[in-house]
Design an enzyme around this catalytic site. Sequence first.
Site, short mmCIF file in Angstrom:
data_model
loop_
_atom_site.label_atom_id
_atom_site.label_comp_id
_atom_site.label_asym_id
_atom_site.label_seq_id
_atom_site.Cartn_x
_atom_site.Cartn_y
_atom_site.Cartn_z
N SER A 1 4.84 8.54 9.71
CA SER A 1 4.99 9.40 10.88
C SER A 1 4.90 8.56 12.17
O SER A 1 4.32 7.48 12.17
CB SER A 1 3.88 10.44 10.88
OG SER A 1 2.63 9.78 10.82
N GLU B 1 -0.45 7.54 -0.83
CA GLU B 1 -1.46 8.03 -1.77
C GLU B 1 -1.05 9.36 -2.41
O GLU B 1 -1.71 9.85 -3.31
CB GLU B 1 -2.82 8.17 -1.06
CG GLU B 1 -2.90 9.26 0.00
CD GLU B 1 -2.32 8.82 1.36
OE1 GLU B 1 -1.50 7.87 1.41
OE2 GLU B 1 -2.69 9.45 2.37
N GLU C 1 8.84 17.02 14.90
CA GLU C 1 9.29 16.86 13.51
C GLU C 1 8.56 17.86 12.61
O GLU C 1 7.33 17.84 12.54
CB GLU C 1 8.99 15.43 13.03
CG GLU C 1 9.41 15.22 11.60
CD GLU C 1 9.18 13.79 11.11
OE1 GLU C 1 8.07 13.28 11.27
OE2 GLU C 1 10.14 13.20 10.58
N CYS D 1 13.70 11.46 6.62
CA CYS D 1 13.71 11.09 8.03
C CYS D 1 15.12 11.21 8.60
O CYS D 1 15.31 11.16 9.80
CB CYS D 1 13.17 9.69 8.22
SG CYS D 1 14.28 8.45 7.58
N LYS E 1 0.90 -1.18 0.00
CA LYS E 1 0.00 0.00 0.00
C LYS E 1 0.92 1.21 0.00
O LYS E 1 1.39 1.66 1.04
CB LYS E 1 -0.88 -0.03 1.25
CG LYS E 1 -2.20 0.72 1.16
CD LYS E 1 -2.11 2.17 0.80
CE LYS E 1 -1.73 3.06 1.98
NZ LYS E 1 -1.48 4.47 1.55
P1 NAD Z 1 2.11 9.19 7.16
O1 NAD Z 1 2.27 8.61 8.50
O2 NAD Z 1 1.13 10.30 6.97
O3 NAD Z 1 1.68 8.07 6.09
C1 NAD Z 1 2.41 6.87 5.95
C2 NAD Z 1 1.48 5.78 5.42
O4 NAD Z 1 0.45 5.52 6.37
C3 NAD Z 1 0.78 6.17 4.12
O5 NAD Z 1 0.75 5.05 3.27
C4 NAD Z 1 -0.62 6.56 4.58
O6 NAD Z 1 -1.61 6.34 3.62
C5 NAD Z 1 -0.84 5.69 5.80
N1 NAD Z 1 -1.69 6.31 6.84
C6 NAD Z 1 -1.85 7.63 7.09
N2 NAD Z 1 -2.64 7.80 8.17
C7 NAD Z 1 -2.98 6.57 8.62
C8 NAD Z 1 -3.78 6.07 9.71
N3 NAD Z 1 -4.38 6.90 10.55
N4 NAD Z 1 -3.88 4.75 9.87
C9 NAD Z 1 -3.26 3.90 9.02
N5 NAD Z 1 -2.51 4.30 7.98
C10 NAD Z 1 -2.36 5.61 7.77
O7 NAD Z 1 3.57 9.64 6.66
P2 NAD Z 1 3.99 10.50 5.39
O8 NAD Z 1 3.58 11.91 5.60
O9 NAD Z 1 3.57 9.80 4.14
O10 NAD Z 1 5.58 10.37 5.46
C11 NAD Z 1 6.40 11.20 6.21
C12 NAD Z 1 6.73 10.58 7.55
O11 NAD Z 1 7.42 9.35 7.37
C13 NAD Z 1 7.68 11.45 8.38
O12 NAD Z 1 7.25 11.43 9.71
C14 NAD Z 1 9.02 10.75 8.22
O13 NAD Z 1 9.94 11.00 9.26
C15 NAD Z 1 8.59 9.33 8.19
N6 NAD Z 1 9.63 8.51 7.58
C16 NAD Z 1 10.38 7.72 8.42
C17 NAD Z 1 11.41 6.96 7.90
C18 NAD Z 1 12.25 6.10 8.80
O14 NAD Z 1 13.14 5.42 8.30
N7 NAD Z 1 12.02 6.10 10.10
C19 NAD Z 1 11.67 6.99 6.53
C20 NAD Z 1 10.89 7.80 5.72
C21 NAD Z 1 9.87 8.55 6.27
#
Ligand code: NAD
Length: 486
Positions: A231, A181, A387, A286, A178
């Site tokens: 996140s 989006e 963050e 990240c 998944k």
């Molecule tokens: P996000 O948490 O908004 O979304 C990540 C995924 O989760 C997406 O596929 C989204 O559709 C899904 N999602 C969103 N809300 C959800 C919910 N309530 N329940 C279930 N699934 C849900 O993150 P983002 O904005 O796409 O990405 C940025 C974040 O990712 C930043 O916080 C960044 O630090 C983190 N990140 C971490 C690493 C790492 O290695 N730790 C690497 C890359 C990005």
Amino acid sequence: MATDAHGLSANYVAGQWVVPETGGRLAIEDPATGETLGAVPDSGRTDVDRAVAAARAAFPDWRRTPVAERARVFFRLKALLDEHHDDLAVRLSREHGKNVPETWGEVQRGIENVEHAAGMPTLMMGDTLEDIARGVDCETVRQPLGVFAVITPYNFPVMIPLWFWPYAVAAGNTVVLKPSEQDPLTHQRVVELAAQAGLPPGVLNVVHGRRETVEALIDHPDVSGVSFVGSSRVARIVYQRAGMAGKRVQALGGAKNHMIVLPDADPAMVADAVVASVFGSAGQRCLAGSVVVGVGDAYEPIREGILDGASSLKVGRGLEEGVDMGPVISGAHKDRVNAFIDEGERDGARLLMDGRRMEVPGYPRGHWVGPTVFEEVTPEMPIGREEVFGPVAGLTRAPTLEAALEMLAKSPYGNAASIFTRSGRAAREFRYRAGISMIGVNIGVAAPMAFFPFGGARNSFYGDLKAQGRDAVSFFTDQRVVISRW
Ligand code: NAD
């Protein structure tokens, strides 16, 4: 085809691109121009059920496919990715916004995971020991577990899925991915290339969507494990939900990375490393540096160097030559970053460079945030603790390394941290005590390569086995122990 004539992308189930008849559509936008690039389905439970059923049906045959044959698919995929490297980088820049050298580098990091996964015949070997008792031998074999769900964020939409699914699949599992989006289109091309490389139908499936799609995947009784990156808020929810369902889960979360500069470090080298770390990909990494701690006399020279470097960055459309920093992913994210800057000002941090009113000629609808630099940031302020995920540096001073380490200890995150120094002893002390998972010594972005584990500590990671490296092999297999007497 992944996309029809109207730019509508589809789910990929059992080797076919299928557009669900029900449910909404999620538009994908070029963040520099505001132009709509396409749309993906907002899949519901029925669509997830179909994808999981396809993955489950494909598992028995795929598992029985000799591991060397499975690995060969990844050798062919590697060759195809090399061949399409430039094209993937351009597509990714359009969809995500970062510049082409950055997207090229991202594709490269993804390819390295494919290369590593192609080593599965040796990676998943077990151990044997004779005579654990008289005439009794013991051996371990690593076996795949079935269907894994892989849920990924928007900031590295080609690379991050490749942290997981090649290992899962090379080890004999099947996968439902998944993707984010917000920018899922380029990885669809990777999925097409995987099919071209010989991956059988159903082994890798893709469902697009958001929260409901993720929840349906986690809850599905035929999903054995969940790999998540996003996140920290969502990582925690996913970790708890998957854990409650008795599944394997690895959930990588957000970050607030500190860069500690000692007075013996070379200020010019530090300024270059900090500027590249904080402002690269418009801060949407990240591993991006966020808080820069100047220890003692280190502060003034690096402050000047960072301001010089930040003011010389060219902000613009990532597809254009010479652009250092592209837009942030969306209007909503731009508002979020700007709100952090407003709050930082209200809290009394001193704004030295303000990117809030950034404009790029010719791109009135782009989501621009210019390089932003604060000083006098404290760990109590949201700008110094939360963050931001945007091009914002928070500078601060500490009298000693000890005081800098205390500051670091207050951070709720533990993804990455760097020290800049010529002292081996200080670097060792830092490594020993930082309590952070990815550590840079005179390195601004401490990114582990494919053969090493990638993941954080504290609120940056929930689970124990990380992405990439040997951890990936352990996560996607179970060790069966056989004890025999003949
Ligand atoms: P996000 O948490 O908004 O979304 C990540 C995924 O989760 C997406 O596929 C989204 O559709 C899904 N999602 C969103 N809300 C959800 C919910 N309530 N329940 C279930 N699934 C849900 O993150 P983002 O904005 O796409 O990405 C940025 C974040 O990712 C930043 O916080 C960044 O630090 C983190 N990140 C971490 C690493 C790492 O290695 N730790 C690497 C890359 C990005």
